[in-house]
Structure formats: structure tokens, C-alpha cells
Design an enzyme around this catalytic site. Structure first.
Site, PDB file in Angstrom:
ATOM      1  N   HIS A 164      66.369  37.472   8.178  1.00 24.58           N
ATOM      2  CA  HIS A 164      66.089  38.693   8.812  1.00 24.58           C
ATOM      3  C   HIS A 164      64.627  38.161   9.620  1.00 24.58           C
ATOM      4  O   HIS A 164      63.654  37.395   9.216  1.00 24.58           O
ATOM      5  CB  HIS A 164      65.440  39.590   7.911  1.00 24.58           C
ATOM      6  CG  HIS A 164      65.516  41.047   8.773  1.00 24.58           C
ATOM      7  ND1 HIS A 164      64.371  41.438   9.474  1.00 24.58           N
ATOM      8  CD2 HIS A 164      66.464  41.952   8.989  1.00 24.58           C
ATOM      9  CE1 HIS A 164      64.934  42.729   9.871  1.00 24.58           C
ATOM     10  NE2 HIS A 164      66.103  42.956   9.727  1.00 24.58           N
ATOM     11  N   ASP A 179      72.905  44.070   5.253  1.00 25.98           N
ATOM     12  CA  ASP A 179      74.492  43.949   5.485  1.00 25.98           C
ATOM     13  C   ASP A 179      74.993  43.135   4.751  1.00 25.98           C
ATOM     14  O   ASP A 179      76.457  43.099   4.353  1.00 25.98           O
ATOM     15  CB  ASP A 179      74.448  43.305   7.109  1.00 25.98           C
ATOM     16  CG  ASP A 179      74.065  44.097   8.171  1.00 25.98           C
ATOM     17  OD1 ASP A 179      74.322  45.195   7.983  1.00 25.98           O
ATOM     18  OD2 ASP A 179      73.254  43.875   8.999  1.00 25.98           O
TER      19      ASP A 179
HETATM   20  N1  CMC Z   1      72.179  31.021   7.467  1.00 29.39           N
HETATM   21  C1  CMC Z   1      71.610  29.449   7.594  1.00 29.39           C
HETATM   22  N2  CMC Z   1      70.426  29.389   8.190  1.00 29.39           N
HETATM   23  C2  CMC Z   1      69.372  30.485   8.784  1.00 29.39           C
HETATM   24  C3  CMC Z   1      70.058  31.974   8.684  1.00 29.39           C
HETATM   25  C4  CMC Z   1      71.255  32.111   7.831  1.00 29.39           C
HETATM   26  N3  CMC Z   1      71.788  33.161   7.929  1.00 29.39           N
HETATM   27  N4  CMC Z   1      68.982  32.508   9.285  1.00 29.39           N
HETATM   28  C5  CMC Z   1      68.090  31.837   9.742  1.00 29.39           C
HETATM   29  N5  CMC Z   1      68.330  30.596   9.277  1.00 29.39           N
HETATM   30  C6  CMC Z   1      67.515  29.591   9.775  1.00 29.39           C
HETATM   31  C7  CMC Z   1      67.648  29.045  11.101  1.00 29.39           C
HETATM   32  O1  CMC Z   1      68.825  28.190  11.305  1.00 29.39           O
HETATM   33  C8  CMC Z   1      66.295  28.428  11.461  1.00 29.39           C
HETATM   34  O2  CMC Z   1      66.168  27.115  10.890  1.00 29.39           O
HETATM   35  P1  CMC Z   1      65.198  26.112  11.681  1.00 29.39           P
HETATM   36  O3  CMC Z   1      63.893  26.450  11.409  1.00 29.39           O
HETATM   37  O4  CMC Z   1      65.445  25.033  10.830  1.00 29.39           O
HETATM   38  O5  CMC Z   1      65.946  25.960  13.119  1.00 29.39           O
HETATM   39  C9  CMC Z   1      65.529  29.282  10.473  1.00 29.39           C
HETATM   40  O6  CMC Z   1      66.273  29.893   9.302  1.00 29.39           O
HETATM   41  C10 CMC Z   1      64.848  30.644  11.257  1.00 29.39           C
HETATM   42  O7  CMC Z   1      65.928  31.304  11.882  1.00 29.39           O
HETATM   43  P2  CMC Z   1      65.713  32.012  13.406  1.00 29.39           P
HETATM   44  O8  CMC Z   1      66.978  32.359  13.722  1.00 29.39           O
HETATM   45  O9  CMC Z   1      64.774  31.396  14.102  1.00 29.39           O
HETATM   46  O10 CMC Z   1      65.169  33.449  12.705  1.00 29.39           O
HETATM   47  P3  CMC Z   1      65.243  34.795  13.659  1.00 29.39           P
HETATM   48  O11 CMC Z   1      64.387  35.708  13.298  1.00 29.39           O
HETATM   49  O12 CMC Z   1      65.492  34.266  15.063  1.00 29.39           O
HETATM   50  O13 CMC Z   1      66.665  35.413  13.325  1.00 29.39           O
HETATM   51  C11 CMC Z   1      68.485  36.562  12.192  1.00 29.39           C
HETATM   52  C12 CMC Z   1      66.944  36.363  12.143  1.00 29.39           C
HETATM   53  C13 CMC Z   1      68.865  37.808  11.333  1.00 29.39           C
HETATM   54  C14 CMC Z   1      69.259  36.769  13.735  1.00 29.39           C
HETATM   55  C15 CMC Z   1      69.028  35.337  11.429  1.00 29.39           C
HETATM   56  O14 CMC Z   1      68.573  35.284  10.097  1.00 29.39           O
HETATM   57  C16 CMC Z   1      70.600  35.228  11.266  1.00 29.39           C
HETATM   58  O15 CMC Z   1      71.323  34.898  12.344  1.00 29.39           O
HETATM   59  N6  CMC Z   1      70.971  35.902  10.313  1.00 29.39           N
HETATM   60  C17 CMC Z   1      72.756  36.158   9.921  1.00 29.39           C
HETATM   61  C18 CMC Z   1      72.814  37.350  10.704  1.00 29.39           C
HETATM   62  C19 CMC Z   1      72.503  38.605  10.003  1.00 29.39           C
HETATM   63  O16 CMC Z   1      72.652  38.731   8.814  1.00 29.39           O
HETATM   64  N7  CMC Z   1      71.818  39.747  10.755  1.00 29.39           N
HETATM   65  C20 CMC Z   1      71.718  41.162  10.134  1.00 29.39           C
HETATM   66  C21 CMC Z   1      70.029  41.168  10.188  1.00 29.39           C
HETATM   67  S1  CMC Z   1      69.601  42.663   9.284  1.00 29.39           S
HETATM   68  C22 CMC Z   1      70.390  43.917  10.257  1.00 29.39           C
HETATM   69  C23 CMC Z   1      69.538  44.374  11.197  1.00 29.39           C
HETATM   70  O17 CMC Z   1      68.377  44.787  10.784  1.00 29.39           O
HETATM   71  O18 CMC Z   1      69.824  44.525  12.477  1.00 29.39           O
END
Ligand code: CMC
Length: 428
Positions: A305, A363
Site C-alpha cells: 500500500h 483487498d
Molecule cells: N508484490 C510484489 N512487490 C511489490 C508489491 C506487491 N504487491 N507492492 C509493491 N512491491 C514492491 C515494488 O516492486 C517496489 O519494489 P522496488 O523498491 O524494489 O522497486 C516496492 O515494493 C515499492 O512499491 P511501489 O510500487 O513503489 O509502491 P507504491 O506505493 O507506488 O504502490 C501499490 C502501492 C498498492 C500500487 C502496490 O503495492 C501494488 O501494486 N500492490 C498490489 C495491488 C493492490 O493490492 N492494490 C490495492 C491497494 S489497497 C486498496 C486501495 O486503497 O485502493
């Protein structure tokens, strides 16, 4: 308001900006004057930007805390229902007994939608995504009420908000019934908000669904858990669209479009699909390895998240609700639930997830719960829309109520071509 200031030195010049402190959370540096100095702040993805001041919801991502109007989500989920929560988010506090009775009565009266909406829905294939249908039906609603709502008047905004909160379950259930090839079911005045939703979803022409109170409570709790989450992508979209003075139904339709994506509201659907694909506990290590592999675009859906760097408090409540629903449905041996529990256990011990502070989010368990409630996976994000409409419209009202309200208009760093001349087509 501001006690301290931040100083910035650019090219031997010193600029000073006020620092504000809210009730909780990081202090903010007010950089609104920087544009006049010939600079912009640069923050793609809004990683370090507070886009507004709000009194509605607070999240402490490090501690795993979520408050609606100061009330912890755990207490709201246990001690109140969605009508209390909707009143609290929009009006600022939980209702008294008489306020609640009036609010429920108003919402029930506004639940039916115009008959014309049915013909709009008839234009959709039954296989169309329900989110596309919801967006269109809200657009159609805007066409009926647009002239009658003056968004500059608080009373009109309150009326629009009540219409949206009341009509979104009806619209959502209509989309579902349409996808099943069935006629829409009208709301009934004696039912609660969650009961009415289940009635409109699962009753058939001439045969009312039996309302199981454990399942009704689970639906109500899902609405509460998803009702608001401060300045996420869809709420920011509603604020941005709303800042132009657009129609509230249209602003919410914009929010729905933003919520549809798999990184936001689409995650519950993607998470269930992922659990179905994994299917058995022995395949979990393979998927964990894929999630960690930078060359593989696969991510563990329902994990991670932007704000929570701890267990999402909604996920804890959702997991409990999931247990209750599976027990009630007699499927406590549910294989997807077993895969989810094991996946969570393994991921929480894995160095990659621990180091990156990736915990289950709401989720992770909501998909299994909604599935057990008989809701098809392509309707999951629409359920999220239903609940979040209350949050969106509360933010819209809060924004328009401010004296210093103005259109949201970010700037950019232009890195395209320098000025050049257009060549005749034969010379390009
Ligand atoms: N599985 C594997 N690696 C992950 C995941 C995941 N679910 N989420 C983040 N990472 C890694 C990512 O690859 C990155 O690694 P590095 O620093 O080596 O490049 C690091 O963790 C930070 O991730 P980010 O994408 O920069 O983080 P963000 O804040 O931009 O994204 C997120 C947050 C929710 C989009 C992401 O965690 C994700 O895609 N999760 C899966 C989708 C999901 O469950 N979304 C629902 C969110 S909760 C509902 C809501 O409130 O809307």
C-alpha cells in the site's frame, strides 16, 4: 496557524515558507507562493505532496491506524452501521437517534431511480463490465438533476450527496441484474441500506431473497471498511473534477473511472483471480518467487500500500468477516481461504516483503468474502464504488465549502522539443 517556517536557498536567494501542523500526521510546508518566485515543486506520483487540508479521514500508515472523523475503524466496524458511518463522514459526526432515523428515511425515499435509466442499461451487452455501466448510469443521472443543483449552495450539495448515497446501491444492483439478464428489483422502504442492496441484488421478479443477518452484517461492514481512505487516486480525481465546478454525479463518475484500475479498486478482483490461479498451497512458493522477480511484472495482489507500511487495519477486520461469512455459508474449508492464509503467512516471513514493508491490504480478504456472498468477481470493484461514493461526496462537499476553494491546476516540467518550424510534408 503557522508557528515555524522552512527556508529554501536557490541561486543565492532565500525563500521562506510557512509550516502548518494538523491534528496528526506530518507537518506540511506551504509552497503555494513558490510559483510567483519562478519555480514549481516537482513531485510525480504525489509522493511528498499534501494536496489539500481535510477533516474527514486520517491514516497513520506506519502504525496501521485509520480514523473516520476521529473514530477508529475497528470501533466503527463493531459498534455502528453504514448509515452511522455515512452520516459521520458527510456531516462530521455520528448521528443521534433522531438524526439517524431522519437520515435513513431520507435515503430510503431517494433510493429508487428514474425509469428512463433502465433503457440506458438496455443499451449495454449483458457481458459488459459493471463499472462501465455504473459510469454511464451516473452520467445519465447528471442529465436529470443537473439544472436543479446549484453546487455553490450548501443545501443543494447536501441534497445531491443524499441522492448519490441513496441511488448508488440501486444502480449497482441494476447493473448486476442486467448482467444476469434479469429485470431490476425496486428498493423496499422497510429494509436497511445493506438489506435493500441484497434484496435488489438477489431477489427475482416475484421471489424475494431470504435476508440472512450474518451476511447482511458482512455486507454492511464491507461498506464501512471501504467508505473512505483520505486522498487516494479516486478521491483526488473526484476533488480535481469537482474543483472545476462540474456536476456532482459527473465528478463521482470520474472517481469511478479512477477506481477501476487494478492498482486501486480493481485489486480485489485481481486478488481473487490470483488466488484461483494459485489454487493450491504447494504452488505458493512459485508465485512468491515471481512477485520478487524484477523481470516478471507479476505482483502479489492484495499486498502493499502507498500509505500503510504496517498491517492495513481494514484487512484484520476483513479477515474476521471472511471467517464469519464462510462459517455461515458452511464453507469453512474453502480452498481459496486456505491458500490466502498460507500465502499471507509465507509472505509475512519472507525477507523481500518484510524489508519492503508489504502487508496484506483490505483487498486481500475482501475478494474471498464477496465471492462467498454470491457476488461475481467482475462486480467487486462496483461494490467498492458503492461504499466509496459516501467518501467521495464528503470530500467534494468539504472542498466546495471552503472560502479559499479554487480550481486544481497542477503545472509540469516541460522536457519536450524546443521550438521548431513546421516543414512541408515532402520534407519531413
Ligand atoms: N508484490 C510484489 N512487490 C511489490 C508489491 C506487491 N504487491 N507492492 C509493491 N512491491 C514492491 C515494488 O516492486 C517496489 O519494489 P522496488 O523498491 O524494489 O522497486 C516496492 O515494493 C515499492 O512499491 P511501489 O510500487 O513503489 O509502491 P507504491 O506505493 O507506488 O504502490 C501499490 C502501492 C498498492 C500500487 C502496490 O503495492 C501494488 O501494486 N500492490 C498490489 C495491488 C493492490 O493490492 N492494490 C490495492 C491497494 S489497497 C486498496 C486501495 O486503497 O485502493
Amino acid at each position: 496557524m503557522s508557528k515555524s517556517t522552512a527556508k529554501m536557498h536557490i541561486n543565492q536567494q532565500e525563500f521562506e515558507f510557512p509550516i502548518y501542523e494538523g491534528t496528526y500526521g506530518a507537518p506540511v510546508i506551504d509552497v503555494t507562493s513558490i510559483g510567483k518566485q519562478g519555480f514549481y515543486t516537482f513531485d510525480p506520483g504525489f509522493l511528498g505532496t499534501a494536496a489539500c487540508e481535510s477533516k474527514i479521514t486520517f491514516i497513520d500508515g506506519a502504525k496501521g491506524i485509520l480514523l473516520y472523523r476521529g473514530y477508529p475503524i475497528e470501533q466503527l466496524a463493531e459498534q455502528t452501521d453504514f448509515m452511522d458511518v455515512a452520516h459521520c463522514l458527510f456531516f462530521g459526526d455520528l448521528p443521534t437517534t433522531s438524526e439517524k432515523a431522519t437520515f435513513i428515511n431520507e435515503i430510503n425515499t431517494l433510493m429508487p431511480v428514474k425509469d428512463e435509466l433502465h433503457s440506458v442499461l438496455d443499451g449495454f451487452q449483458t457481458t459488459g463490465h459493471p463499472i462501465a455501466m455504473q459510469i454511464s448510469l451516473l452520467g445519465a443521472e447528471a442529465s436529470y438533476y443537473h439544472e436543479a443543483i446549484d453546487i455553490n449552495k450548501s443545501d443543494d450539495r447536501v441534497r445531491a450527496a443524499k441522492m448519490l448515497i441513496a441511488k448508488i446501491p440501486t444502480i449497482t444492483a441494476m447493473c448486476f441484474q442486467h448482467s444476469q439478464g434479469h429485470k431490476p428489483i425496486q428498493p423496499e422502504s422497510g429494509l436497511s441500506y445493506a438489506e435493500n442492496f441484497m434484496h435488489m441484488m438477489f431477489s427475482k421478479d416475484g421471489k424475494d431473497v431470504e435476508l440472512n443477518q450474518t451476511l447482511v452484517k458482512a455486507i454492511d461492514r464491507i461498506f464501512t471498511l471501504h467508505a473512505d481512505h483520505e486522498q487516494n487516486a479516486s478521491t483526488s480525481t473526484v476533488r480535481l473534477a469537482g474543483s472545476t465546478g462540474t456536476d456532482p454525479f459527473a465528478a463521482v463518475a470520474a472517481g469511478i473511472a479512477a477506481l477501476w484500475g487494478p492498482a486501486h479498486g480493481g485489486a480485489n478482483e485481481s486478488c481473487l483471480n490470483m488466488l484461483r490461479e494459485i489454487a493450491s498451497v504447494d504452488k505458493i512458493p512459485e508465485y512468491i518467487a515471481r512477485a520478487k522477480d524484477k523481470a516478471d511484472p507479476f505482483r502479489l495482489m492484495g499486498f502493499g500500500h502507498r500509505v500503510y507500511k504496517n498491517y492495513d487495519p481494514r484487512a484484520t477486520i476483513m479477515r474476521k468477516t471472511c471467517h464469519e461469512v464462510l462459517n455461515e455459508k458452511g464453507c469453512h474449508d474453502d480452498s481459496l481461504f486456505k491458500v490466502a492464509m498460507e500465502l499471507e503467512r509465507i509472505a509475512l516471513e519472507d525477507e523481500y516483503f518484510v524489508e519492503k514493508k508489504l502487508y496484506p491490504n483490505v483487498d486481500f480478504y475482501s475478494g474471498i468474502t464477496l465471492n462467498a456472498l454470491g457476488i461475481p468477481s467482475n462486480l467487486f470493484t462496483s461494490m467498492f464504488v458503492l461504499a466509496r461514493t459516501t467518501g467521495w461526496i464528503s470530500h467534494w462537499h468539504e472542498m466546495l465549502s471552503r472560502d479559499d476553494f479554487r480550481i486544481s491546476r497542477p503545472r509540469q516540467m516541460y522536457s519536450g522539443a524546443a521550438t521548431r518550424d513546421v516543414l512541408p510534408i515532402t520534407e519531413r
